[in-house]
Design an enzyme around this catalytic site. Structure first.
Site, PDB file in Angstrom:
ATOM      1  N   THR A 129       0.818  -1.216   0.000  1.00 28.95           N
ATOM      2  CA  THR A 129       0.000   0.000   0.000  1.00 28.95           C
ATOM      3  C   THR A 129       0.854   1.270   0.000  1.00 28.95           C
ATOM      4  OG1 THR A 129      -1.716  -1.227   1.162  1.00 28.95           O
ATOM      5  CG2 THR A 129      -1.852   1.173   1.249  1.00 28.95           C
ATOM      6  N   THR A 130       1.965   1.219   0.728  1.00 30.82           N
ATOM      7  CA  THR A 130       2.790   2.424   0.858  1.00 30.82           C
ATOM      8  C   THR A 130       3.229   2.981  -0.484  1.00 30.82           C
ATOM      9  OG1 THR A 130       3.573   1.831   3.046  1.00 30.82           O
ATOM     10  CG2 THR A 130       4.990   3.282   1.768  1.00 30.82           C
ATOM     11  N   HIS A 138      -1.052  15.130   3.498  1.00 32.67           N
ATOM     12  CA  HIS A 138      -2.293  15.885   3.694  1.00 32.67           C
ATOM     13  C   HIS A 138      -2.134  16.880   4.829  1.00 32.67           C
ATOM     14  CE1 HIS A 138      -5.061  13.697   1.033  1.00 32.67           C
ATOM     15  NE2 HIS A 138      -4.305  12.645   1.291  1.00 32.67           N
ATOM     16  N   VAL A 261       4.924 -13.799   8.369  1.00 32.87           N
ATOM     17  CA  VAL A 261       4.519 -14.255   9.704  1.00 32.87           C
ATOM     18  C   VAL A 261       3.376 -15.257   9.548  1.00 32.87           C
ATOM     19  CG1 VAL A 261       3.454 -13.542  11.884  1.00 32.87           C
ATOM     20  CG2 VAL A 261       5.285 -12.160  10.850  1.00 32.87           C
ATOM     21  N   CYS A 500      19.462   4.665 -17.441  1.00 35.38           N
ATOM     22  CA  CYS A 500      18.066   4.971 -17.778  1.00 35.38           C
ATOM     23  C   CYS A 500      18.046   6.285 -18.524  1.00 35.38           C
ATOM     24  CB  CYS A 500      17.232   5.049 -16.503  1.00 35.38           C
ATOM     25  SG  CYS A 500      15.613   5.798 -16.727  1.00 35.38           S
ATOM     26  N   CYS A 502      15.542   7.851 -20.081  1.00 34.15           N
ATOM     27  CA  CYS A 502      14.387   8.736 -19.890  1.00 34.15           C
ATOM     28  C   CYS A 502      14.552   9.600 -18.643  1.00 34.15           C
ATOM     29  CB  CYS A 502      13.106   7.925 -19.780  1.00 34.15           C
ATOM     30  SG  CYS A 502      12.786   6.837 -21.178  1.00 34.15           S
ATOM     31  N   CYS A 542      16.222   0.231 -20.369  1.00 32.53           N
ATOM     32  CA  CYS A 542      17.183   0.047 -19.279  1.00 32.53           C
ATOM     33  C   CYS A 542      17.012  -1.250 -18.508  1.00 32.53           C
ATOM     34  CB  CYS A 542      17.175   1.246 -18.327  1.00 32.53           C
ATOM     35  SG  CYS A 542      15.693   1.410 -17.333  1.00 32.53           S
TER      36      CYS A 542
END
Lengths: 580, 418
Positions: A129-130, A138, A261, A500, A502, A542
């Protein structure tokens, strides 16, 4: 509120006429619902409905949607294998989950004399999620006053300057300007403003149409007024997480990657005793559950699941850097007929510290925690939320799309507390937006919980004298002056090999990160650290070079280098056997 | 910082750049350099181990590497400075080039003229909006070509190919020859995207099915690709849900088009043409910035290497003429307009006056069809008409303004059925 009134409430709601719902209510206010619904949307809506009732502390939702089967994984074999491995380590504190919370907490606790092990089931930190949110720090005016979210959001936002100073991740306190096109929009902004004042958001104020246009001259069209939120900032979320983890590891935290875990053992007095992982047992008295979307399942391992997490997918689109953001601040302009779903917290358009315009995330309830697909509806959603502020933006300038799932509980608030049942087990759960912004304050809150708990055990945490809060700023070749670039290459020619094209990332930067405290072992792990492959060709040019460098530096075969995760191999085999 | 003074710098050592540098020397330019980011000259030709190159120019079938080597040998013998392993970071409008290399550090090239020849890159899954999961095993055809032909690795066991562009077709055959399975080639358009000879030699000869008006609608697999959904598309090229079917595979090869690499050109303030997606050029392949020229697949994706080399030579002649008198004023400029059934034209600008020699105009057809006429007209007067047995979008066509013709108004290119 009692069991009967909950059932009556659901039964009287026309939306759930065809649902079969059962319910129980514990003395401490935990409602458990089960039975069958027709759609996943109903499952989520019933959870929310129950959670909103007075005295309901949280909801465990075991409802099933007909036709949607998420088979639970049988881990008994893995647990037996893990137990055969026996005790592999002892730790004062085990942190489960290498996302933003786990890494922030690990770093906060690293200042104490304690053996800390941070567990992550993926091959890298920040893989779930991070990594997949819009990078907003925010300000705190969108969180409902009085919630833990609101408090930690505002506190955490203010703590980011110090984090940035100590940890050297890209950080841009650009501020935000929310624009109202109509009087109705303005009423909504006035409500946001009032919430912001109640939440003590610094500097928040309503501005006139004229001032809004002075602040952001690129704004077009009729404007009624705007809400200026100076404290909003943007980061690359994975960069923050990696910086925290690197600094934690430099200060002695032990990071175990590829380590899921499987179970948690308790002693006879219901205290955490050991964490059972696929690498064996870790004896520990304190366990901090930062397992993101799986935090409810980790809590169930100690038989204290008092909440359910329902994955809310957020899809994001990234635009080519050639399309420059026309604004200094993050600007949001409501679409003419914007439909706001009260529970969803989707984003509109923003930009990253590196200058890519970003659309999203969407907000879509999905049954499967592993559902990280991007669908047309995700991108359509993001467009509906913010494209109005970027009239010239073309979809063909999108270079990347990805998504993550928010770990939302049914109270839609953070859960950060020592378990009421299990001593030594601390939940950090339900961390959805604004979790990234709140992370510094979450870590501080957990630090206090651990300190008090340890003091209560007559085993107080003592500060270390050698804690170093600083992480050196990595070389970013593309941001140096020509003279600095020239000097750098003469010192180390690897900075002169652009891998890379780009993003203009050099081999030197890739080698630096391979030699950093946490060695990236996959192509995507390298990408998150140095941006190689993040540009418009998305690694087409790349990727083979990054594979080559990783294989060489890690002493592995090319076929052993994965794109990401643990099984996402890139190359199946050599095309010819050796010797041919 | 190292500083180098040049008459002409060519950025990119592929077929366009090599031809440009050689022609510039033939035109008498002294200090000519080719700046190439890879470790060797030749560009993408080096990974093209298949044959079929050089039929027009050398009259024989060559591999991409052989075709490139013919130029490289001449470049190395011809007093041309070659700067390999050198990546240009920026080109300024006043013809300064800033480049980086590991062995020389930063270099500033002061140039009297520049030819841009950076080629193109492949479109990715995001640019054509293939939705679904994001596992490994989804690669562009050029990357697959690099892994197999240059590095010696197979990126999967069973492949589905999306897009019937030439690279996709050639990789279909390559993968079969390497012992992989190719389930089929899927093409969203109603007609193939590659040359007919490649359809025959790479698919039909190996019994690989080509499914037209069909696309990949979903990608499946958490970590490694497990399969794709394919679906027929409607008139608007949207997948028809009811026609969706699942194909297990561990590799999806994307051959879904090429995009000119215009980043350096944009940085120099050069105007980009919305139809070709490359720099807008005149009949000398001069861009909108005086002294900066463009050639090859950067200008428009030409498909045929012979055309690519030819544009390099045209640009070099233009650059030589420019250097004779950089301040010379151009005659009045006219547009090359795209008319019936033409999707793009190169060059986009021509000048008033009598054409000293045949002037080639490249164009691409929108809709395929048999028996067509390529017509070049000026102020309602037909300048040339060329009959084609069959026209199709994948094949760049060439029309011409014959030598001696007076250009005194905008040109119009049309392709009409007969």
């Amino acid at each position: 509120m009692d069991r009967e009134s909950i059932l009556k409430l659901v039964g009287n709601d026309g939306r759930f006429a065809a649902c079969q719902v059962e319910c129980s209510l514990s003395p401490d206010g935990i409602a458990t619902v089960w039975g069958a619904a027709d759609t996943w949307r109903q499952v989520v809506d019933i959870g929310h409905l129950v959670a909103r009732q007075p005295d309901i502390v949280n909801v465990v939702n075991r409802l099933r949607a007909r036709g949607i089967e998420i088979a639970p994984q049988d881990k008994s074999g893995a647990i037996a294998a893990a137990r055969r491995l026996g005790v592999r380590a002892e730790a004062d504190i085990v942190i489960i989950g290498g996302g933003i919370c786990g890494c922030a907490i690990a770093r906060a606790l690293a200042r104490y004399q304690a053996r800390i092990i941070l567990l992550e089931k993926n091959s890298d930190i920040s893989e779930e999620t991070t990594k997949a949110n819009n990078g907003y720090i925010h300000a705190g005016h969108r969180a409902a006053p009085g919630t833990l979210k609101a408090k930690l959001n505002v506190e955490g936002n203010a703590m980011y300057d110090q984090w940035h100073e100590e940890l050297n991740f890209p950080f841009l306190r650009c501020g935000q300007l929310n624009v109202a096109r109509t009087e109705k929009d303005m009423r909504a902004l006035e409500k946001n403003h009032a919430d912001g004042i109640a939440n003590k958001v610094p500097g928040i104020r309503l501005v006139s149409a004229q001032e809004a246009k002075e602040l952001e001259p690129a704004l077009e069209g009729e404007i009624v007024g705007a809400l200026l939120v100076p404290s909003l900032a943007v980061v690359e979320p994975y960069s923050v997480c990696i910086a925290l983890a690197e600094n934690a590891v430099s200060n002695g935290v032990d990071l175990w990657l590829n380590c899921e875990v499987l179970a948690i053992d308790l002693d006879s007095s219901s205290r955490t005793e050991a964490v059972v992982t696929e690498k064996g047992l870790i004896k520990t008295g304190w366990v901090i559950n930062c397992a993101g979307i799986y935090a409810d399942e980790i809590a169930a391992m100690v038989d204290d699941q008092f909440f359910s997490l329902h994955p809310r997918r957020g899809g994001i689109a990234i635009f080519d850097k050639q399309v420059k953001p026309p604004y200094k601040r993050s600007v949001s302009v409501p679409a003419p007929a914007e439909q706001k779903d009260e529970e969803s917290k989707g984003g509109g358009f923003s930009f990253t510290p590196d200058g890519n315009i970003l659309a999203g995330p969407s907000a879509l309830e999905v049954p499967d925690k592993e559902d990280k697909r991007v669908e047309a509806q995700d991108i359509d959603y993001a467009y509906s939320r913010g494209a109005a502020a970027y009239p010239g933006l073309r979809r063909q300038d999108i270079i990347a799309m990805y998504s993550g799932v928010r770990a939302a509980d049914y109270k839609e608030d953070f859960i950060i507390a020592m378990s009421g049942k299990i001593d030594g087990f601390i939940n950090v759960a339900g961390i959805q937006s604004p979790g990234l912004a709140a992370a510094p304050a979450i870590a501080r809150m957990v630090e206090v919980i651990v300190k008090e708990s340890r003091a209560g055990q007559n085993n107080p945490l003592r500060l270390r004298t050698d804690f170093n809060p600083h992480r050196e700023k990595p070389v970013e070749f593309r941001h140096l002056s020509l003279e600095e670039q020239d000097r750098l290459i003469r010192r180390n020619p690897a900075y002169g090999r652009i891998v890379c094209r780009c993003e203009q990332i050099s081999e030197g930067e890739i080698l630096d990160t391979i030699r950093s405290p946490i060695t990236p072992t996959t192509v995507d792990a390298v990408k998150r650290r140095v941006r190689a492959g993040m540009g418009r060709c998305q690694g087409g040019f790349c990727q083979p070079k990054v594979v080559e460098i990783l294989a060489r530096e890690l002493g592995r075969e090319w076929t052993e280098i994965n794109l990401k995760g643990r099984h996402a191999y890139i190359l199946a085999r050599k095309s010819r056997e050796e010797g041919l | 910082m190292r500083e180098v003074h040049l008459d002409l710098a060519v950025i990119g050592g592929g077929p366009a750049g090599l031809a440009a540098a050689l022609e510039a020397r033939r035109q008498g330019l002294e200090k000519v350099a080719v700046i190439e980011r890879d470790i060797e000259l030749g560009g993408i030709l080096q990974q093209c181990v298949h044959d079929g190159f050089g039929l027009h120019r050398f009259g024989r079938r060559m591999s991409g590497g052989q075709y490139a080597q013919a130029f490289i040998d001449e470049v190395e013998a011809g007093g041309i400075m070659t700067e390999c392993r050198t990546m240009v970071l920026r080109v300024s409008g006043d013809k300064k080039i800033y480049a980086v290399s590991s062995h020389k550090g930063m270099t500033l090239y002061h140039c009297r003229a520049i030819i841009l020849a950076m080629g193109c890159r492949e479109r990715t899954r995001n640019q054509i909006f293939i939705y679904g999961a994001r596992p490994s095993g989804v690669l562009t055809a050029g990357t697959v070509q690099r892994y197999i032909n240059m590095e010696g690795y197979l990126p999967g066991k069973k492949a589905v190919i999306l897009g019937s562009g030439d690279i996709g077709l050639i990789m279909a055959r390559r993968m079969i020859l390497e012992g992989m399975e190719v389930e089929g080639v899927y093409e969203v358009m109603a007609h193939p995207g590659g040359l007919t000879r490649n359809i025959v030699q790479c698919l039909e000869d190996y019994d690989i099915p080509l499914h037209l008006s069909t696309t990949v609608s979903q990608i499946h697999g958490q970590e490694r690709l497990e399969g794709v959904s394919v679906a027929r598309v409607d008139q608007q090229r949207r997948p028809v849900k009811e026609s969706e079917r699942y194909i297990p595979c561990d590799l999806l090869v994307l051959a879904v088009g090429l995009i000119p690499e215009t980043e350096l050109a944009r940085g120099a303030g050069i105007k980009i043409n919305p139809l070709s997606n490359g720099p807008e050029v005149d009949q000398d392949f001069a861009t909108s910035v005086p002294g900066i020229f463009a050639a090859g697949n950067l200008v428009a994706v030409f498909d045929l290497v012979d055309y690519v080399s030819a544009t390099g030579e045209t640009a070099a002649k233009g650059a030589a003429r420019y250097l004779e008198n950089p301040k010379a004023a151009h005659p009045r400029a006219y547009r090359v307009n795209t008319g019936e059934n033409v999707s793009l034209a190169v060059p986009q600008i021509v000048y008033e006056g009598q054409a000293a020699q045949d002037l080639s105009l490249f164009l691409r057809v929108k809709q395929p069809g048999p028996k067509a006429a390529l017509i070049c007209a000026c102020a309602g007067r037909e300048l040339s008409r060329k009959k084609e047995r069959f026209v199709a979008p994948p094949e760049m066509l060439a029309a011409k303004v014959p030598a001696g013709t007076f250009i005194g108004a905008d040109l119009l290119l049309e392709i009409k059925g007969e």
